[in-house]
Scaffold this motif. Structure first.
Motif, PDB file in Angstrom:
ATOM      1  N   SER A 196       0.837  -1.190   0.000  1.00 31.74           N
ATOM      2  CA  SER A 196       0.000   0.000   0.000  1.00 31.74           C
ATOM      3  C   SER A 196       0.877   1.247   0.000  1.00 31.74           C
ATOM      4  O   SER A 196       1.856   1.319   0.739  1.00 31.74           O
ATOM      5  N   ARG A 309      -2.489   6.804  11.868  1.00 33.12           N
ATOM      6  CA  ARG A 309      -1.405   6.674  10.878  1.00 33.12           C
ATOM      7  C   ARG A 309      -0.086   7.323  11.336  1.00 33.12           C
ATOM      8  O   ARG A 309       0.972   6.724  11.155  1.00 33.12           O
ATOM      9  N   TYR A 379      -7.936   4.955   5.739  1.00 34.41           N
ATOM     10  CA  TYR A 379      -7.317   4.392   6.936  1.00 34.41           C
ATOM     11  C   TYR A 379      -7.321   5.401   8.085  1.00 34.41           C
ATOM     12  O   TYR A 379      -6.382   5.479   8.861  1.00 34.41           O
TER      13      TYR A 379
HETATM   14  N1  LLP Z   1      -6.111  -4.932  -1.953  1.00 35.63           N
HETATM   15  C1  LLP Z   1      -5.574  -5.641  -0.942  1.00 35.63           C
HETATM   16  C2  LLP Z   1      -5.564  -7.100  -1.018  1.00 35.63           C
HETATM   17  C3  LLP Z   1      -5.044  -4.979   0.172  1.00 35.63           C
HETATM   18  O1  LLP Z   1      -4.504  -5.685   1.163  1.00 35.63           O
HETATM   19  C4  LLP Z   1      -5.092  -3.567   0.232  1.00 35.63           C
HETATM   20  C5  LLP Z   1      -4.573  -2.834   1.389  1.00 35.63           C
HETATM   21  C6  LLP Z   1      -5.670  -2.872  -0.858  1.00 35.63           C
HETATM   22  C7  LLP Z   1      -6.161  -3.592  -1.934  1.00 35.63           C
HETATM   23  C8  LLP Z   1      -5.778  -1.392  -0.901  1.00 35.63           C
HETATM   24  O2  LLP Z   1      -4.545  -0.794  -0.882  1.00 35.63           O
HETATM   25  P1  LLP Z   1      -4.445   0.781  -1.186  1.00 35.63           P
HETATM   26  O3  LLP Z   1      -4.951   1.005  -2.588  1.00 35.63           O
HETATM   27  O4  LLP Z   1      -5.276   1.473  -0.186  1.00 35.63           O
HETATM   28  O5  LLP Z   1      -3.008   1.091  -1.052  1.00 35.63           O
HETATM   29  N2  LLP Z   1      -3.311   1.131   7.082  1.00 35.63           N
HETATM   30  C9  LLP Z   1      -2.306   1.406   6.071  1.00 35.63           C
HETATM   31  C10 LLP Z   1      -2.661   0.751   4.741  1.00 35.63           C
HETATM   32  C11 LLP Z   1      -2.885  -0.753   4.855  1.00 35.63           C
HETATM   33  C12 LLP Z   1      -3.359  -1.355   3.555  1.00 35.63           C
HETATM   34  C13 LLP Z   1      -3.748  -2.770   3.686  1.00 35.63           C
HETATM   35  N3  LLP Z   1      -4.159  -3.387   2.466  1.00 35.63           N
HETATM   36  C14 LLP Z   1      -2.150   2.912   5.944  1.00 35.63           C
HETATM   37  O6  LLP Z   1      -2.781   3.662   6.685  1.00 35.63           O
HETATM   38  O7  LLP Z   1      -1.354   3.375   5.130  1.00 35.63           O
END
Ligand code: LLP
Length: 425
Positions: A196, A309, A379
């Motif tokens: 991410s 975060r 998040y």
């Molecule tokens: N698909 C899967 C299988 C995932 O595990 C995740 C995020 C996404 C899509 C979406 O990712 P994005 O497009 O949002 O980067 N709490 C952390 C982020 C953890 C993300 C977990 N999985 C933060 O605040 O940065």
């Protein structure tokens, strides 16, 4: 690729609505989401056949409903997220699959739900293939592959490579195909999500890995998912992603697979952060200002119980000040540390990874003025907690000039709901 304009340091309104008025109406702290921003980000990704929203980023039913109306499908990582998707009006089955359950395990509740409702599963471990196959043989499945590399904005958000618990190790694909065969499961999709908040350089490497895996599975493959991970700029010197270039890479990749297999390959993207981060503001009120030797602190009424975060990853969120009263003032800047109300010294919004407190240049403000933590839509609320017995805050959707309450602030009764004092005699 282009850098963004500097973020404003003073605001008087959110989506045209006066900030002091919003604070009066909904109280602080509270999360506000500007629907126009979410709709613009969806529009950016229309080239992909399917936009599948990773609802873990912000899963309020109203946000799910908003994106559903735009034809955006949804990812679910738990029984609760499946139930949210159903409650927001998604159907369990359809083409493309309206809801996909993506995880590395099935807890009992999630397995029951996907079996009962016929929800498509993206298996992130060989065990899941067996567990699903025993209960629901003959289904189509997707496999989430760990390509052996990953990258994220923090080591904690890197989901690829041998230290990651996510996905099926790429060298175990052949074994997983045998397992699927044993249960009459057909592998119709492949999925890779390497982390991410990664960058285009790392994301681009996924196409080649995906092609190799798809060739190994063969003609049953109908869909490939690029996963999520698209970064957004949190500082003015970070750039926006070249989405056209990213799409081109994936499009060329799927065309090669389509030519090989003799049928079209559908291309999915699975963003969380990209769709909602910029839309969200955590509105707080400055409740105390104090000096510790050379450090001036603005203490606001939100803490890491509301936005985790910074303490978790040292994440940077832009901040701005909204004056409580609309009196013209000269903007003088000063260096401040911004902290919250919690009884824990890590409750600081201006910190770097490792907990190092830093200063931020912000306008001079007074107790009673408001401070906005910006780009907090992804998040943010979803990772909040009741630590220090603080209630979960209200969420408000700003849509076409109106403010809609989409989640009530918790009351004391909500806070202790389910707690029981046993009769100890
Ligand atoms: N698909 C899967 C299988 C995932 O595990 C995740 C995020 C996404 C899509 C979406 O990712 P994005 O497009 O949002 O980067 N709490 C952390 C982020 C953890 C993300 C977990 N999985 C933060 O605040 O940065």
């Amino acid at each position: 690729m282009s850098t963004v304009d500097a973020f404003p340091l003073i605001r008087s309104d959110l989506a045209g609505l006066s900030i002091p008025e919003l604070a009066k109406q909904f109280g602080t702290p509270a999360y506000f989401y500007d629907s126009a921003s979410i709709l613009e980000r969806i529009a950016d990704l229309r080239a992909f056949d399917t936009i599948r929203y990773a609802q873990k980023a912000a899963s309020n039913l109203a946000i799910l409903d908003l994106v559903r109306r735009e034809g955006v499908l949804v990812d679910a990582v738990s029984a609760g997220e499946i139930q949210r998707a159903l409650a927001a009006g998604y159907t369990a089955e359809g083409h493309p699959h309206p809801i996909v359950y993506t995880a590395d395990i099935f807890d009992h509740e999630a397995l029951d739900l996907v079996v009962e409702h016929g929800i498509h599963v993206n298996c992130g471990s060989p065990t899941m293939i067996d567990q699903l196959g025993e209960r629901a043989p003959g289904r189509d499945i997707t496999l989430r592959i760990n390509p052996g590399f990953g990258h994220g904005h923090s080591q904690k958000t890197n989901t690829g490579g041998e230290h990651s618990k996510h996905g099926i190790w790429h060298e175990q694909l052949a074994d997983c195909l045998l397992r699927a065969d044993r249960h009459g499961l057909q592998v119709t999709g492949l999925h890779m999500h390497i982390g991410s908040g990664t960058d285009l350089e790392h994301l681009s490497q996924v196409c080649g890995a995906m092609e190799r895996c798809a060739m190994e599975v063969g003609r049953t493959i109908k869909t490939v998912s690029a996963g999520g991970g698209l970064p957004i700029p949190y500082t003015a010197d970070q750039s926006t992603v070249d989405l056209a270039a990213y799409y081109r890479l994936w499009h060329e990749s799927r065309q090669r697979l389509a030519a090989e297999f003799g049928h079209p390959i559908e291309l999915e993207i699975e963003p969380g952060r990209y769709l909602v981060a910029e839309s969200g503001y955590l509105l707080t009120e400055i409740r105390a200002i104090k000096k510790m030797k050379d450090h001036l602190f603005y203490l606001v009424d939100a803490g890491f119980n509301n936005l985790a975060r910074p303490i978790l990853y040292g994440s940077y969120h832009p901040m701005s000040i909204a004056y409580a009263e609309d009196i013209p003032r000269q903007m003088n800047m000063q260096e401040v540390v911004v902290g919250g109300p919690l009884c824990e010294s890590g409750d600081i919004f201006t910190q770097e990874e490792g907990g190092f407190v830093c200063k931020r240049e912000l306008p001079v403000a007074a107790v009673g003025d408001f401070l906005l933590l910006e780009r907090a839509g992804a998040y943010g609320y979803v990772m909040s907690s009741n630590y220090n017995s603080k209630p979960m805050v209200a969420e408000i959707l700003l849509h076409q000039g109106k403010a809609h309450l989409i989640r009530e602030r918790q009351s004391f009764e909500d806070l202790v709901r389910g707690e029981l004092i046993p009769d100890l005699g």
